[in-house]
Design a protein around this motif. Structure first.
Motif, PDB file in Angstrom:
ATOM      1  N   TYR A  37       0.841  -1.213   0.000  1.00  0.00           N
ATOM      2  CA  TYR A  37       0.000   0.000   0.000  1.00  0.00           C
ATOM      3  C   TYR A  37       0.877   1.264   0.000  1.00  0.00           C
ATOM      4  O   TYR A  37       0.719   2.146  -0.840  1.00  0.00           O
ATOM      5  N   HIS A  38       1.802   1.341   0.958  1.00  0.00           N
ATOM      6  CA  HIS A  38       2.597   2.570   1.068  1.00  0.00           C
ATOM      7  C   HIS A  38       3.632   2.702  -0.051  1.00  0.00           C
ATOM      8  O   HIS A  38       3.926   3.812  -0.493  1.00  0.00           O
ATOM      9  N   TRP A  41       1.642   4.072  -3.053  1.00  0.00           N
ATOM     10  CA  TRP A  41       0.650   5.133  -2.871  1.00  0.00           C
ATOM     11  C   TRP A  41       0.908   6.350  -3.759  1.00  0.00           C
ATOM     12  O   TRP A  41       0.010   6.919  -4.379  1.00  0.00           O
ATOM     13  N   GLY A  51      -8.225   8.045  -4.484  1.00  0.00           N
ATOM     14  CA  GLY A  51      -8.553   9.319  -3.847  1.00  0.00           C
ATOM     15  C   GLY A  51      -7.548   9.703  -2.774  1.00  0.00           C
ATOM     16  O   GLY A  51      -7.000   8.839  -2.084  1.00  0.00           O
ATOM     17  N   PRO A  53      -6.318  13.442  -0.109  1.00  0.00           N
ATOM     18  CA  PRO A  53      -6.857  14.699   0.433  1.00  0.00           C
ATOM     19  C   PRO A  53      -6.894  15.849  -0.572  1.00  0.00           C
ATOM     20  O   PRO A  53      -7.732  16.739  -0.459  1.00  0.00           O
ATOM     21  N   ALA A  82      -2.857   9.182   7.538  1.00  0.00           N
ATOM     22  CA  ALA A  82      -2.623   9.790   6.221  1.00  0.00           C
ATOM     23  C   ALA A  82      -1.615   8.899   5.506  1.00  0.00           C
ATOM     24  O   ALA A  82      -0.648   8.439   6.120  1.00  0.00           O
ATOM     25  N   SER A  83      -1.829   8.671   4.224  1.00  0.00           N
ATOM     26  CA  SER A  83      -0.944   7.746   3.511  1.00  0.00           C
ATOM     27  C   SER A  83       0.441   8.340   3.273  1.00  0.00           C
ATOM     28  O   SER A  83       1.405   7.618   3.081  1.00  0.00           O
ATOM     29  N   ASP A 106      -0.565   7.718  12.765  1.00  0.00           N
ATOM     30  CA  ASP A 106      -0.760   6.644  11.786  1.00  0.00           C
ATOM     31  C   ASP A 106      -0.240   5.354  12.405  1.00  0.00           C
ATOM     32  O   ASP A 106       0.634   5.365  13.273  1.00  0.00           O
ATOM     33  N   ALA A 107      -0.778   4.239  11.896  1.00  0.00           N
ATOM     34  CA  ALA A 107      -0.357   2.928  12.409  1.00  0.00           C
ATOM     35  C   ALA A 107       1.030   2.556  11.901  1.00  0.00           C
ATOM     36  O   ALA A 107       1.684   1.681  12.473  1.00  0.00           O
ATOM     37  N   ALA A 133      -5.738   3.081  15.379  1.00  0.00           N
ATOM     38  CA  ALA A 133      -7.130   3.411  15.710  1.00  0.00           C
ATOM     39  C   ALA A 133      -7.973   2.127  15.701  1.00  0.00           C
ATOM     40  O   ALA A 133      -7.659   1.214  14.950  1.00  0.00           O
ATOM     41  N   ASP A 149      -9.249  11.333   6.499  1.00  0.00           N
ATOM     42  CA  ASP A 149      -9.735  11.000   5.154  1.00  0.00           C
ATOM     43  C   ASP A 149      -9.780   9.485   4.992  1.00  0.00           C
ATOM     44  O   ASP A 149      -8.734   8.824   4.992  1.00  0.00           O
TER      45      ASP A 149
HETATM   46  C1  LIG Z   1      -6.655   6.622   6.368  1.00  0.00           C
HETATM   47  S1  LIG Z   1      -6.092   6.179   4.911  1.00  0.00           S
HETATM   48  C2  LIG Z   1      -5.659   7.735   4.289  1.00  0.00           C
HETATM   49  C3  LIG Z   1      -5.870   7.756   2.858  1.00  0.00           C
HETATM   50  C4  LIG Z   1      -5.889   9.112   2.281  1.00  0.00           C
HETATM   51  N1  LIG Z   1      -6.479   8.968   1.002  1.00  0.00           N
HETATM   52  C5  LIG Z   1      -4.557   9.809   2.214  1.00  0.00           C
HETATM   53  O1  LIG Z   1      -4.054   9.932   1.123  1.00  0.00           O
HETATM   54  O2  LIG Z   1      -4.019  10.248   3.214  1.00  0.00           O
HETATM   55  C6  LIG Z   1      -4.597   5.299   4.861  1.00  0.00           C
HETATM   56  C7  LIG Z   1      -3.663   5.386   6.057  1.00  0.00           C
HETATM   57  O3  LIG Z   1      -4.324   4.875   7.177  1.00  0.00           O
HETATM   58  C8  LIG Z   1      -3.404   4.151   7.951  1.00  0.00           C
HETATM   59  N2  LIG Z   1      -4.192   3.241   8.771  1.00  0.00           N
HETATM   60  C9  LIG Z   1      -4.931   2.187   8.376  1.00  0.00           C
HETATM   61  N3  LIG Z   1      -5.552   1.630   9.427  1.00  0.00           N
HETATM   62  C10 LIG Z   1      -5.193   2.366  10.503  1.00  0.00           C
HETATM   63  C11 LIG Z   1      -5.518   2.312  11.883  1.00  0.00           C
HETATM   64  N4  LIG Z   1      -6.342   1.381  12.368  1.00  0.00           N
HETATM   65  N5  LIG Z   1      -4.982   3.231  12.712  1.00  0.00           N
HETATM   66  C12 LIG Z   1      -4.146   4.192  12.248  1.00  0.00           C
HETATM   67  N6  LIG Z   1      -3.804   4.291  10.954  1.00  0.00           N
HETATM   68  C13 LIG Z   1      -4.328   3.401  10.090  1.00  0.00           C
HETATM   69  C14 LIG Z   1      -2.505   3.470   6.959  1.00  0.00           C
HETATM   70  O4  LIG Z   1      -1.246   3.165   7.533  1.00  0.00           O
HETATM   71  C15 LIG Z   1      -2.418   4.528   5.864  1.00  0.00           C
HETATM   72  O5  LIG Z   1      -1.276   5.324   6.018  1.00  0.00           O
END
Ligand SMILES: C[S@@+](CC[C@H](N)C(=O)[O-])C[C@H]1O[C@@H](n2cnc3c(N)ncnc32)[C@H](O)[C@@H]1O
Length: 288
Positions: A37-38, A41, A51, A53, A82-83, A106-107, A133, A149
């Motif tokens: 994913y990262h 991205w 999509g 922000p 945030a990604s 972020d996780a 989270a 987001d």
């Molecule tokens: C919330 S989305 C953000 C996507 C958005 N489109 C962006 O570009 O910022 C993706 C991010 O969420 C994080 N993530 C996923 N599950 C999570 C969780 N339970 N707690 C904290 N971060 C989380 C991922 O590591 C990733 O960086």
């Protein structure tokens, strides 16, 4: 052994905010479950396939114009996941680097690393926190703006979205503003989901810093992983979830595609493209 050597490579600040820099950062910091994913991205962001922000900047601008933030002191902002550095960049454009006092949760350390490089370059005061989270740390101060987001759709259990909303509400100043943006796909799957997984799987196979069998197995997992169902099927669902926690909830929807790639996708051309939703919530119920 191989894994340890490769993963110890650090990315210099001046290179981290590039496509290869983000891949290297992902190799250094990601766990197997988020590496593909990262690492990809930035590619999806630049090509307009997924999509981010920046797509919602118009909604954020309108919401911030309707809810002025403090001008006599820094604006305390919580970005919940945030990604990469994009959300920070959007807020910098809308609010100004010098007014911002940002905490980013972020996780995974990869987006925290990218955002820290951006903050350093643009003189933004940023605290990064690694947390998963709906569990979040207890904060010292309340936030004027909480912004997130797409995260509610990524949480593993159906009740997690409500638990996270409760935590975000508690983190907000009584006069603060919570902004949430997401997309809902009438077909159940967002545009380019399958292509996205194919690219992510190829990246895992080529770039995961582990032995060949590990790379193959990760690629298979990524390719066959089903996308997580959204907790919301309609804008009304989103509105209902937020009114549990806020007295004032304003919803904005947009069905016009944000990018050429989305406009050209078959589901969009058949009138079943994804809908963007923006929520501006104020007056938390848990607070006076
Ligand atoms: C919330 S989305 C953000 C996507 C958005 N489109 C962006 O570009 O910022 C993706 C991010 O969420 C994080 N993530 C996923 N599950 C999570 C969780 N339970 N707690 C904290 N971060 C989380 C991922 O590591 C990733 O960086």
């Amino acid at each position: 052994m191989t894994t340890r050597i490769l993963r110890s490579v650090a990315v210099p600040d001046r290179l981290v905010l590039t496509l290869p820099g983000a891949v290297t950062a992902a190799r250094a910091h990601c766990q197997p479950d988020c590496f593909a994913y990262h690492a990809t991205w930035r590619l999806f962001r630049h090509t307009g396939l997924k999509g981010h922000p920046g797509w919602h900047a118009g909604f954020y601008a309108q919401a911030l114009a309707a809810h002025p933030l403090p001008t006599y002191r820094p604006v305390r902002v919580l970005i919940c996941a945030a990604s990469d550095e994009m959300m920070l960049a959007v807020l910098t454009r809308l609010i100004g680097a010098r007014r911002l006092l940002v905490t980013l949760v972020d996780a995974c350390p990869t987006p925290l690393r990218l955002a820290a490089a951006y903050a350093h370059r643009h003189h933004i005061t940023l605290t990064t926190v690694r947390a998963r989270a709906p569990e979040l740390p207890d904060w010292h101060d309340c936030f004027d703006l909480v912004i997130t987001d797409g995260l509610l759709s990524l949480l593993p259990h159906p009740h997690d979205a409500d638990a996270l909303l409760a935590r975000l509400t508690a983190a907000l100043d009584p006069d603060g503003l919570l902004l949430y943006t997401t997309r809902i796909a009438p077909t159940g799957t967002l545009e380019y989901d399958r292509l996205g997984r194919a690219i992510q799987a190829t990246t895992a196979r080529l770039a995961w810093p582990g032995p060949r069998n590990e790379r193959r197995s990760l690629a298979r997992t990524v390719r066959t992983r089903r996308s997580r169902p959204s907790p919301f099927n309609s804008p009304d669902d989103v509105h209902a979830a937020f009114t549990q926690h806020f007295r004032d909830v304003r919803l904005t929807t947009r069905s016009r595609p944000h990018t050429l790639a989305v406009r050209l996708h078959p589901t969009t051309r058949h009138g079943a493209g994804s809908i963007s939703i923006g929520v501006a919530a104020t007056h938390p119920r848990s607070q006076p």
